[in-house]
Design a protein around this motif. Sequence first.
Motif, PDB file in Angstrom:
ATOM      1  N   THR A  51       0.841  -1.211   0.000  1.00 37.00           N
ATOM      2  CA  THR A  51       0.000   0.000   0.000  1.00 37.00           C
ATOM      3  C   THR A  51       0.870   1.254   0.000  1.00 37.00           C
ATOM      4  O   THR A  51       0.598   2.214  -0.718  1.00 37.00           O
ATOM      5  CB  THR A  51      -0.944  -0.005   1.227  1.00 37.00           C
ATOM      6  N   CYS A  52       1.937   1.244   0.791  1.00 37.53           N
ATOM      7  CA  CYS A  52       2.849   2.402   0.830  1.00 37.53           C
ATOM      8  C   CYS A  52       3.476   2.618  -0.540  1.00 37.53           C
ATOM      9  O   CYS A  52       3.582   3.755  -1.005  1.00 37.53           O
ATOM     10  CB  CYS A  52       3.953   2.184   1.865  1.00 37.53           C
ATOM     11  N   GLN A  53       3.866   1.526  -1.172  1.00 37.49           N
ATOM     12  CA  GLN A  53       4.506   1.654  -2.487  1.00 37.49           C
ATOM     13  C   GLN A  53       3.528   2.255  -3.504  1.00 37.49           C
ATOM     14  O   GLN A  53       3.853   3.203  -4.208  1.00 37.49           O
ATOM     15  CB  GLN A  53       4.958   0.272  -2.948  1.00 37.49           C
ATOM     16  N   ARG A  54       2.291   1.721  -3.523  1.00 42.43           N
ATOM     17  CA  ARG A  54       1.302   2.229  -4.478  1.00 42.43           C
ATOM     18  C   ARG A  54       0.917   3.678  -4.178  1.00 42.43           C
ATOM     19  O   ARG A  54       0.606   4.443  -5.074  1.00 42.43           O
ATOM     20  CB  ARG A  54       0.039   1.364  -4.427  1.00 42.43           C
ATOM     21  N   THR A  55       0.880   4.021  -2.890  1.00 48.54           N
ATOM     22  CA  THR A  55       0.439   5.361  -2.495  1.00 48.54           C
ATOM     23  C   THR A  55       1.595   6.368  -2.563  1.00 48.54           C
ATOM     24  O   THR A  55       1.377   7.564  -2.425  1.00 48.54           O
ATOM     25  CB  THR A  55      -0.159   5.300  -1.059  1.00 48.54           C
ATOM     26  N   ARG A  56       2.799   5.854  -2.723  1.00 49.03           N
ATOM     27  CA  ARG A  56       4.025   6.664  -2.793  1.00 49.03           C
ATOM     28  C   ARG A  56       4.269   7.429  -1.485  1.00 49.03           C
ATOM     29  O   ARG A  56       4.637   8.593  -1.456  1.00 49.03           O
ATOM     30  CB  ARG A  56       4.001   7.622  -4.004  1.00 49.03           C
ATOM     31  N   ILE A  57       4.020   6.712  -0.372  1.00 53.32           N
ATOM     32  CA  ILE A  57       4.373   7.253   0.950  1.00 53.32           C
ATOM     33  C   ILE A  57       5.395   6.278   1.550  1.00 53.32           C
ATOM     34  O   ILE A  57       5.106   5.083   1.666  1.00 53.32           O
ATOM     35  CB  ILE A  57       3.138   7.359   1.880  1.00 53.32           C
ATOM     36  N   PRO A  58       6.592   6.758   1.908  1.00 52.84           N
ATOM     37  CA  PRO A  58       7.606   5.821   2.413  1.00 52.84           C
ATOM     38  C   PRO A  58       7.240   5.242   3.783  1.00 52.84           C
ATOM     39  O   PRO A  58       6.519   5.869   4.563  1.00 52.84           O
ATOM     40  CB  PRO A  58       8.869   6.676   2.498  1.00 52.84           C
ATOM     41  N   LEU A  59       7.797   4.055   4.054  1.00 52.11           N
ATOM     42  CA  LEU A  59       7.516   3.391   5.336  1.00 52.11           C
ATOM     43  C   LEU A  59       7.979   4.242   6.525  1.00 52.11           C
ATOM     44  O   LEU A  59       7.405   4.153   7.609  1.00 52.11           O
ATOM     45  CB  LEU A  59       8.210   2.029   5.389  1.00 52.11           C
ATOM     46  N   GLU A  60       8.986   5.092   6.311  1.00 49.61           N
ATOM     47  CA  GLU A  60       9.492   5.929   7.420  1.00 49.61           C
ATOM     48  C   GLU A  60       8.422   6.911   7.901  1.00 49.61           C
ATOM     49  O   GLU A  60       8.465   7.379   9.031  1.00 49.61           O
ATOM     50  CB  GLU A  60      10.714   6.761   6.996  1.00 49.61           C
ATOM     51  N   ARG A  61       7.471   7.260   7.018  1.00 52.52           N
ATOM     52  CA  ARG A  61       6.401   8.182   7.430  1.00 52.52           C
ATOM     53  C   ARG A  61       5.108   7.425   7.712  1.00 52.52           C
ATOM     54  O   ARG A  61       4.011   7.981   7.632  1.00 52.52           O
ATOM     55  CB  ARG A  61       6.201   9.262   6.356  1.00 52.52           C
ATOM     56  N   THR A  62       5.248   6.132   8.019  1.00 47.87           N
ATOM     57  CA  THR A  62       4.082   5.279   8.256  1.00 47.87           C
ATOM     58  C   THR A  62       4.166   4.700   9.666  1.00 47.87           C
ATOM     59  O   THR A  62       5.260   4.336  10.121  1.00 47.87           O
ATOM     60  CB  THR A  62       4.077   4.139   7.210  1.00 47.87           C
ATOM     61  N   VAL A  63       3.027   4.627  10.352  1.00 45.80           N
ATOM     62  CA  VAL A  63       3.016   3.983  11.672  1.00 45.80           C
ATOM     63  C   VAL A  63       3.066   2.469  11.453  1.00 45.80           C
ATOM     64  O   VAL A  63       2.219   1.908  10.758  1.00 45.80           O
ATOM     65  CB  VAL A  63       1.747   4.365  12.465  1.00 45.80           C
ATOM     66  N   LEU A  64       4.075   1.824  12.023  1.00 49.67           N
ATOM     67  CA  LEU A  64       4.225   0.369  11.911  1.00 49.67           C
ATOM     68  C   LEU A  64       4.198  -0.203  13.330  1.00 49.67           C
ATOM     69  O   LEU A  64       5.187  -0.137  14.054  1.00 49.67           O
ATOM     70  CB  LEU A  64       5.540   0.013  11.222  1.00 49.67           C
ATOM     71  N   ALA A  65       3.042  -0.722  13.721  1.00 53.60           N
ATOM     72  CA  ALA A  65       2.900  -1.260  15.078  1.00 53.60           C
ATOM     73  C   ALA A  65       2.545  -2.732  15.037  1.00 53.60           C
ATOM     74  O   ALA A  65       2.368  -3.367  16.076  1.00 53.60           O
ATOM     75  CB  ALA A  65       1.818  -0.485  15.831  1.00 53.60           C
ATOM     76  N   ILE A  66       2.450  -3.283  13.826  1.00 55.47           N
ATOM     77  CA  ILE A  66       1.954  -4.662  13.681  1.00 55.47           C
ATOM     78  C   ILE A  66       2.836  -5.663  14.421  1.00 55.47           C
ATOM     79  O   ILE A  66       2.345  -6.653  14.956  1.00 55.47           O
ATOM     80  CB  ILE A  66       1.803  -5.038  12.193  1.00 55.47           C
ATOM     81  N   ASP A  67       4.136  -5.390  14.497  1.00 49.27           N
ATOM     82  CA  ASP A  67       5.029  -6.330  15.187  1.00 49.27           C
ATOM     83  C   ASP A  67       4.647  -6.482  16.653  1.00 49.27           C
ATOM     84  O   ASP A  67       4.751  -7.560  17.228  1.00 49.27           O
ATOM     85  CB  ASP A  67       6.489  -5.876  15.048  1.00 49.27           C
ATOM     86  N   ARG A  68       4.135  -5.398  17.254  1.00 49.63           N
ATOM     87  CA  ARG A  68       3.831  -5.396  18.698  1.00 49.63           C
ATOM     88  C   ARG A  68       2.390  -5.700  19.032  1.00 49.63           C
ATOM     89  O   ARG A  68       2.077  -6.142  20.127  1.00 49.63           O
ATOM     90  CB  ARG A  68       4.173  -4.028  19.302  1.00 49.63           C
ATOM     91  N   ILE A  69       1.447  -5.396  18.097  1.00 50.51           N
ATOM     92  CA  ILE A  69       0.026  -5.525  18.463  1.00 50.51           C
ATOM     93  C   ILE A  69      -0.758  -6.491  17.575  1.00 50.51           C
ATOM     94  O   ILE A  69      -1.882  -6.839  17.900  1.00 50.51           O
ATOM     95  CB  ILE A  69      -0.705  -4.150  18.496  1.00 50.51           C
ATOM     96  N   GLY A  70      -0.177  -6.936  16.446  1.00 48.32           N
ATOM     97  CA  GLY A  70      -0.927  -7.796  15.524  1.00 48.32           C
ATOM     98  C   GLY A  70      -2.085  -7.025  14.920  1.00 48.32           C
ATOM     99  O   GLY A  70      -2.081  -5.788  14.876  1.00 48.32           O
ATOM    100  N   ASN A  71      -3.085  -7.762  14.465  1.00 44.37           N
ATOM    101  CA  ASN A  71      -4.280  -7.138  13.879  1.00 44.37           C
ATOM    102  C   ASN A  71      -5.332  -6.966  14.979  1.00 44.37           C
ATOM    103  O   ASN A  71      -5.884  -7.948  15.470  1.00 44.37           O
ATOM    104  CB  ASN A  71      -4.799  -8.039  12.752  1.00 44.37           C
ATOM    105  N   THR A  72      -5.591  -5.726  15.360  1.00 41.91           N
ATOM    106  CA  THR A  72      -6.587  -5.456  16.411  1.00 41.91           C
ATOM    107  C   THR A  72      -7.853  -4.839  15.821  1.00 41.91           C
ATOM    108  O   THR A  72      -8.595  -4.137  16.507  1.00 41.91           O
ATOM    109  CB  THR A  72      -6.015  -4.534  17.521  1.00 41.91           C
ATOM    110  N   SER A  73      -8.092  -5.094  14.531  1.00 47.37           N
ATOM    111  CA  SER A  73      -9.325  -4.652  13.858  1.00 47.37           C
ATOM    112  C   SER A  73      -9.573  -3.156  14.099  1.00 47.37           C
ATOM    113  O   SER A  73      -8.679  -2.347  13.914  1.00 47.37           O
ATOM    114  CB  SER A  73     -10.494  -5.535  14.307  1.00 47.37           C
TER     115      SER A  73
END
Length: 328
Positions: free
Chosen positions: A265-287
Amino acid sequence: MARAWIAGTGAYLPAKVLTNFDLEKMVDTSDEWITQRTGIKERHIAAEDEAVSDLVIKAARPALEMAGAAPQDIDAVIICTITPDNSFPSTACLVQKGLGLRPGIPAFDISAACSGFVYGLIIADSLIRTGAVKCVLLAGAEILSRITNWTDRNTCVLFGDGAGVAIVAPSPDPSRGLVASCWHADGSLGDLLIQPAGGSRLPASAETVAAGLHTIHMSGNEVFKHAVRAMSQAAETVLNQARIPPEEVKLFVPHQANIRILEATCQRTRIPLERTVLAIDRIGNTSAATIPIGLDMAVREGRISAGDAVLLDAFGGGFTWGAALVRW
Ligand code: UT7
């Protein structure tokens, strides 16, 4: 007409942490598979005596404090969840009571799975713009561990519990607040991600419980493809509406279901991962809880300042999807 603005955020994650190594002892899986295929390392699991309203109440206190609001200031409660305490009364009514909010204010739950918070924000914005209410307590909260089949390795490694709250109030400045949004659904694809039993179609019975039909069933590959496409399109729609190029997005807060979905999604939207919140490693999918938890993490880490363009983006069961662009 003032638009909706997020005046405060709060989050609560249950104390118990379930790691991939713990899951290795429960089903035929490995830390390596889960990490590589999903990006998840651990997730939080609610205590036996915790229900969704308890999680929301714990997340609401720091949100009220950040907003400088008292319980008496809240004019409406919207809880986005697919794991309410009960079918009725709504979790929103239980939160109203638990937090000591004013009797008589409207309180209701909405069911839009992982897109719940984006849907809820659009509803809160509409209520605020029409002048129907001023201050909304909006929460995304889930205890997915209660509807997880802990013997199914295809799904049990994915989900976690938690709650996030936003205090939504009229924008103090016309340039700030919710500036663009879109929300969508396609019910024809609902069977690809479903809790088959426990509702009026297939009420809970000894048979449904024995067959695991009250738990989450998902066609992972199909959902994956739709998620990437829908989230990219929703992001593009709101950026076009707001006339903001991707470079101007200070922070991207997408729903966290799979690190590979986020990367695509980041690649298609042209927003780098550095400007994206990445919490999946710690919280999984919490809907529905994912986006408000991610927002709260970002706010408390100092990653968002007044006036920043913050893009929220979600996809989930229904199917439902949507995005929102908030000028902080
Ligand atoms: O939040 C709402 C939206 N939800 C999503 O967006 C979830 C979208 N889907 C996904 O994230 C991914 O499809 C999954 C993580 C669910 C699955 O990943 P995948 O790369 O699509 O794997 P797969 O289902 O194609 O399975 C590949 C293999 C299979 O083995 P065979 O048939 O190739 O021998 C599975 O049995 O991986 C196996 N597998 C596992 N192996 C170890 C599936 N789950 C596991 C597991 N541990 N936990």
